[in-house]
Design a protein around this motif. Structure first.
Motif, PDB file in Angstrom:
ATOM      1  N   LYS A 149     -10.053  19.857  67.707  1.00  0.00           N
ATOM      2  CA  LYS A 149      -9.724  18.452  67.348  1.00  0.00           C
ATOM      3  C   LYS A 149     -10.993  17.532  67.148  1.00  0.00           C
ATOM      4  O   LYS A 149     -11.615  18.103  66.648  1.00  0.00           O
ATOM      5  CB  LYS A 149      -8.790  17.935  68.731  1.00  0.00           C
ATOM      6  CG  LYS A 149      -7.559  18.692  68.845  1.00  0.00           C
ATOM      7  CD  LYS A 149      -6.586  18.029  69.693  1.00  0.00           C
ATOM      8  CE  LYS A 149      -5.236  19.262  70.046  1.00  0.00           C
ATOM      9  NZ  LYS A 149      -4.202  18.648  70.687  1.00  0.00           N
TER      10      LYS A 149
ATOM     11  N   HIS B 133       0.007  19.006  62.024  1.00  0.00           N
ATOM     12  CA  HIS B 133      -0.131  18.659  63.478  1.00  0.00           C
ATOM     13  C   HIS B 133       0.412  17.196  63.808  1.00  0.00           C
ATOM     14  O   HIS B 133      -0.033  16.178  62.863  1.00  0.00           O
ATOM     15  CB  HIS B 133      -1.804  18.807  63.854  1.00  0.00           C
ATOM     16  CG  HIS B 133      -1.864  18.946  65.354  1.00  0.00           C
ATOM     17  ND1 HIS B 133      -1.729  17.641  66.190  1.00  0.00           N
ATOM     18  CD2 HIS B 133      -1.961  20.059  66.018  1.00  0.00           C
ATOM     19  CE1 HIS B 133      -2.006  18.461  67.482  1.00  0.00           C
ATOM     20  NE2 HIS B 133      -1.979  19.535  67.445  1.00  0.00           N
TER      21      HIS B 133
ATOM     22  N   GLU C 178       5.012  23.109  68.457  1.00  0.00           N
ATOM     23  CA  GLU C 178       4.149  22.520  69.700  1.00  0.00           C
ATOM     24  C   GLU C 178       5.113  21.205  69.859  1.00  0.00           C
ATOM     25  O   GLU C 178       4.750  20.083  69.408  1.00  0.00           O
ATOM     26  CB  GLU C 178       2.857  21.891  69.061  1.00  0.00           C
ATOM     27  CG  GLU C 178       2.072  22.908  68.726  1.00  0.00           C
ATOM     28  CD  GLU C 178       0.720  22.667  68.476  1.00  0.00           C
ATOM     29  OE1 GLU C 178      -0.246  23.190  69.306  1.00  0.00           O
ATOM     30  OE2 GLU C 178       0.406  21.714  67.598  1.00  0.00           O
TER      31      GLU C 178
ATOM     32  N   ILE D  74       1.802  18.507  74.653  1.00  0.00           N
ATOM     33  CA  ILE D  74       0.486  18.502  73.991  1.00  0.00           C
ATOM     34  C   ILE D  74      -0.530  17.731  74.882  1.00  0.00           C
ATOM     35  O   ILE D  74      -0.515  16.543  75.073  1.00  0.00           O
ATOM     36  CB  ILE D  74       0.444  18.188  72.717  1.00  0.00           C
ATOM     37  CG1 ILE D  74       0.975  19.342  71.699  1.00  0.00           C
ATOM     38  CG2 ILE D  74      -1.214  18.049  72.079  1.00  0.00           C
ATOM     39  CD1 ILE D  74       1.359  18.954  70.326  1.00  0.00           C
ATOM     40  N   GLY D  75      -1.612  18.425  75.543  1.00  0.00           N
ATOM     41  CA  GLY D  75      -2.762  17.791  76.160  1.00  0.00           C
ATOM     42  C   GLY D  75      -2.232  17.111  77.502  1.00  0.00           C
ATOM     43  O   GLY D  75      -2.957  16.253  78.127  1.00  0.00           O
TER      44      GLY D  75
ATOM     45  N   SER E 147      -0.404  22.581  75.860  1.00  0.00           N
ATOM     46  CA  SER E 147      -0.873  23.221  77.384  1.00  0.00           C
ATOM     47  C   SER E 147      -0.878  24.791  77.506  1.00  0.00           C
ATOM     48  O   SER E 147      -0.576  25.047  78.815  1.00  0.00           O
ATOM     49  CB  SER E 147      -0.079  22.561  78.629  1.00  0.00           C
ATOM     50  OG  SER E 147      -0.501  20.911  78.101  1.00  0.00           O
TER      51      SER E 147
ATOM     52  N   GLY F 210      -5.428  23.757  72.264  1.00  0.00           N
ATOM     53  CA  GLY F 210      -6.217  22.529  72.294  1.00  0.00           C
ATOM     54  C   GLY F 210      -7.108  22.686  73.508  1.00  0.00           C
ATOM     55  O   GLY F 210      -8.124  23.327  73.795  1.00  0.00           O
ATOM     56  N   SER F 211      -6.875  21.920  74.470  1.00  0.00           N
ATOM     57  CA  SER F 211      -7.774  21.693  75.666  1.00  0.00           C
ATOM     58  C   SER F 211      -8.562  23.016  76.109  1.00  0.00           C
ATOM     59  O   SER F 211      -9.824  22.951  76.479  1.00  0.00           O
ATOM     60  CB  SER F 211      -7.091  21.098  76.773  1.00  0.00           C
ATOM     61  OG  SER F 211      -6.235  19.992  76.233  1.00  0.00           O
TER      62      SER F 211
HETATM   63  P1  PGA Z   1      -3.426  21.438  74.242  1.00  0.00           P
HETATM   64  O1  PGA Z   1      -3.300  21.190  72.494  1.00  0.00           O
HETATM   65  O2  PGA Z   1      -3.484  22.834  74.461  1.00  0.00           O
HETATM   66  O3  PGA Z   1      -4.389  20.492  74.728  1.00  0.00           O
HETATM   67  O4  PGA Z   1      -2.049  20.916  74.765  1.00  0.00           O
HETATM   68  C1  PGA Z   1      -2.461  22.003  71.759  1.00  0.00           C
HETATM   69  C2  PGA Z   1      -2.565  21.436  70.224  1.00  0.00           C
HETATM   70  O5  PGA Z   1      -2.522  20.212  69.998  1.00  0.00           O
HETATM   71  O6  PGA Z   1      -2.574  22.191  69.357  1.00  0.00           O
END
Ligand code: PGA
Length: 230
Positions: free
Chosen positions: A8, A88, A157, A162-163, A194, A215-216
């Motif tokens: 990101k 996304h 997703e 997410i996040g 996540s 992501g994270s």
């Molecule tokens: P996340 O993000 O692992 O931080 O939840 C995943 C993504 O948006 O691809």
């Protein structure tokens, strides 16, 4: 398994290089069939040598032209980038990318034979309506998308995962993936939301999960390597 890291708006050119060196060292013991993708920010795109593929988080559906702030095919070609994330939820939500625009982008990069990781996912209020509403919402995100495309990987997703630190439950992932796999003729299907070292094993053992988009937990090379080697 496929392990994809979506940075990101994190990391710089310098820190991406350090990350890739560190990751390469840490995953020497990975299974040969595992595929690793890294999506750094566009300022960090470059030609890197390693056991991973570098992809673009986004690009405009053009070779070049007057699209201020965007990058196109010409800028990706410079670094031999042939992989892209499309659809996304953050682009759909914050950049207001409509399904039409997403589909147009998909067609353009399909024409240029990119490997496309195409993202879909439902918001919480749809998940709360139940499974049928979820599937209806997700299938609408295939409008204008050629699911027969040979270089297609789909990433499911759920937006609420997410996040947030809260991944979907095993049952939610399992049911959704089973239905999606049928709809996309068994194309590779990733889970995202996540995913982290603590839950990677249980997620990747679910039938219908071919990998993860992270992501994270991918931002730190040790954490991502731990997921790959789990
Ligand atoms: P996340 O993000 O692992 O931080 O939840 C995943 C993504 O948006 O691809």
């Amino acid at each position: 398994m496929i392990y994809a890291a979506n940075f990101k708006t994190n990391h710089t050119r310098k820190s991406t290089e350090l990350y890739l060196n560190e990751l390469t060292d840490k995953i020497t013991g990975k299974k040969s069939e595992d595929r690793i993708y890294i999506f750094p920010p566009s300022t960090a795109l470059d030609i890197y040598e390693g056991v991973f593929k570098i992809g673009a988080q986004n690009a405009y559906a053009c070779a070049n032209g007057a699209y201020t702030g965007e990058i196109g095919l010409e800028q990706l070609d410079e670094f031999d980038i042939k992989t892209i994330l499309i659809g996304h939820s953050e682009r759909r939500e914050y950049m207001r990318e409509s399904q039409d625009q997403v589909a147009q982008k998909f067609s353009f990069f399909q024409e240029h034979e990119f490997e496309i990781i195409y993202c879909i996912g439902e918001p919480l209020h749809i998940r709360e309506k139940g499974f049928e509403a979820v599937m209806q919402y997700l299938l609408a995100q295939f409008e204008g998308i050629d699911i027969g495309y040979k270089n297609l990987i789909v990433a499911y997703e759920p937006i609420w995962a997410i996040g947030t630190g809260r991944s979907a439950t095993i049952e939610e992932i399992s049911n959704t993936h089973r239905a999606l796999k049928k709809a996309i003729n068994n194309k590779p299907l990733l889970y995202g939301g996540s995913a982290k070292p603590a839950n990677i094993k249980e997620i990747t053992t679910i039938a219908g999960v071919d990998g993860v988009l992270v992501g994270s937990a991918s931002l730190d090379a040790s954490s991502f390597a731990e997921m790959i080697l789990a």
